[in-house]
Write an enzyme that holds these catalytic residues in place. Sequence first.
Site, PDB file in Angstrom:
ATOM      1  N   THR A   1     -83.117  10.856 -23.885  1.00  0.00           N
ATOM      2  CA  THR A   1     -81.892  11.471 -24.402  1.00  0.00           C
ATOM      3  C   THR A   1     -82.102  12.183 -25.735  1.00  0.00           C
ATOM      4  O   THR A   1     -81.243  12.944 -26.169  1.00  0.00           O
ATOM      5  CB  THR A   1     -80.775  10.428 -24.551  1.00  0.00           C
ATOM      6  OG1 THR A   1     -81.257   9.334 -25.329  1.00  0.00           O
ATOM      7  CG2 THR A   1     -80.322   9.920 -23.196  1.00  0.00           C
TER       8      THR A   1
ATOM      9  N   ARG B   1     -76.014   1.281 -32.469  1.00  0.00           N
ATOM     10  CA  ARG B   1     -75.571   1.283 -33.855  1.00  0.00           C
ATOM     11  C   ARG B   1     -74.061   1.313 -34.030  1.00  0.00           C
ATOM     12  O   ARG B   1     -73.538   0.671 -34.950  1.00  0.00           O
ATOM     13  CB  ARG B   1     -76.213   2.454 -34.593  1.00  0.00           C
ATOM     14  CG  ARG B   1     -77.682   2.235 -34.902  1.00  0.00           C
ATOM     15  CD  ARG B   1     -78.413   3.507 -35.280  1.00  0.00           C
ATOM     16  NE  ARG B   1     -78.741   4.298 -34.107  1.00  0.00           N
ATOM     17  CZ  ARG B   1     -79.554   5.347 -34.124  1.00  0.00           C
ATOM     18  NH1 ARG B   1     -80.097   5.755 -35.259  1.00  0.00           N
ATOM     19  NH2 ARG B   1     -79.832   6.017 -33.014  1.00  0.00           N
TER      20      ARG B   1
ATOM     21  N   LYS C   1     -90.039   1.074 -20.830  1.00  0.00           N
ATOM     22  CA  LYS C   1     -90.465   2.421 -20.427  1.00  0.00           C
ATOM     23  C   LYS C   1     -91.953   2.436 -20.070  1.00  0.00           C
ATOM     24  O   LYS C   1     -92.741   3.231 -20.606  1.00  0.00           O
ATOM     25  CB  LYS C   1     -90.151   3.445 -21.518  1.00  0.00           C
ATOM     26  CG  LYS C   1     -88.669   3.561 -21.868  1.00  0.00           C
ATOM     27  CD  LYS C   1     -88.448   4.630 -22.927  1.00  0.00           C
ATOM     28  CE  LYS C   1     -86.972   4.791 -23.279  1.00  0.00           C
ATOM     29  NZ  LYS C   1     -86.429   3.616 -24.014  1.00  0.00           N
TER      30      LYS C   1
ATOM     31  N   LYS D   1     -79.782  -5.148 -24.229  1.00  0.00           N
ATOM     32  CA  LYS D   1     -81.033  -4.422 -24.078  1.00  0.00           C
ATOM     33  C   LYS D   1     -82.028  -4.908 -25.116  1.00  0.00           C
ATOM     34  O   LYS D   1     -81.734  -4.940 -26.322  1.00  0.00           O
ATOM     35  CB  LYS D   1     -80.815  -2.918 -24.266  1.00  0.00           C
ATOM     36  CG  LYS D   1     -82.055  -2.086 -23.938  1.00  0.00           C
ATOM     37  CD  LYS D   1     -81.968  -0.671 -24.482  1.00  0.00           C
ATOM     38  CE  LYS D   1     -82.391  -0.640 -25.939  1.00  0.00           C
ATOM     39  NZ  LYS D   1     -82.736   0.713 -26.423  1.00  0.00           N
TER      40      LYS D   1
ATOM     41  N   ASP E   1     -98.420   3.846 -17.506  1.00  0.00           N
ATOM     42  CA  ASP E   1     -99.837   3.532 -17.656  1.00  0.00           C
ATOM     43  C   ASP E   1    -100.494   3.751 -16.306  1.00  0.00           C
ATOM     44  O   ASP E   1     -99.860   4.224 -15.357  1.00  0.00           O
ATOM     45  CB  ASP E   1    -100.011   2.085 -18.136  1.00  0.00           C
ATOM     46  CG  ASP E   1    -101.244   1.898 -19.006  1.00  0.00           C
ATOM     47  OD1 ASP E   1    -102.315   2.426 -18.622  1.00  0.00           O
ATOM     48  OD2 ASP E   1    -101.159   1.227 -20.054  1.00  0.00           O
TER      49      ASP E   1
ATOM     50  N   ASP F   1     -86.204  -2.831 -21.865  1.00  0.00           N
ATOM     51  CA  ASP F   1     -86.404  -1.382 -21.934  1.00  0.00           C
ATOM     52  C   ASP F   1     -87.794  -1.081 -22.489  1.00  0.00           C
ATOM     53  O   ASP F   1     -87.948  -0.698 -23.644  1.00  0.00           O
ATOM     54  CB  ASP F   1     -85.313  -0.755 -22.804  1.00  0.00           C
ATOM     55  CG  ASP F   1     -85.352   0.764 -22.767  1.00  0.00           C
ATOM     56  OD1 ASP F   1     -85.893   1.320 -21.802  1.00  0.00           O
ATOM     57  OD2 ASP F   1     -84.820   1.386 -23.714  1.00  0.00           O
TER      58      ASP F   1
END
Length: 231
Positions: A115, A206, A62, A33, A65, A60
């Site tokens: 999330t 992470r 998102k 990603k 607009d 990614d």
Amino acid sequence: MTTNPLIVALDVESAEAARALVRRLGDRVGFYKVGAELYAAAGMPIARELLEQGKRVFLDLKLYDIPETVKRAVAQVSRSGVHFLTVHAVPSVMRAAVAGKAGSDLALLGVTVLTSFGREDLADLGYTCEISELVATRTRQAMAAGFEGVVCSPLEAATVRRIAGPEMIVVTPGVRSAGSARGDQQRVATPAEAVRDGASYVVMGRQITRAPDPAAEAARVLDEIAERCAT
């Protein structure tokens, strides 16, 4: 279950940091990603670099607009060869994205509810429904718009799968093995739970990228998924 459902988030500050992680992960990971931080630092060249190495790329961004801007941006992405692109699951925005991809193989994913959001965040935005209800509504809207998939938390994966059927791509961030830190995520589950409940792919950052041995941690996560989903 997807043969390898793991997408590793390259949430790092530079192209060189991303390259170093990809080298350390080696053949354990084939799907990455590229999110806002790395895109701001390295742009489309890092996505193309990953593609040239035979990796799959989830861009990614998102997008959210005015429709014409989204349409033109998606048209640019569709020519790059990346595999997934995220767009906020707002009907007018999704329709523009579908027009922009113009028959390419790019899979568009509708972002349902972030999330990191809890019920109070929806209330701040003026929504009176529960998160699960909004996710369900946006899933149906993504299907109606002709999207290939959606992004939701693992807690909604089972509901989304029931609504969307077996062919829809369901991508779940907010995934952590038991005992791992949640970070800024609120709606989380383990990778095995997410896949068991219908996720096509789980996005992990992470826990893997900051592990002493990222390749070993990725292998451990895949073993965890395979073992628990086989029972």
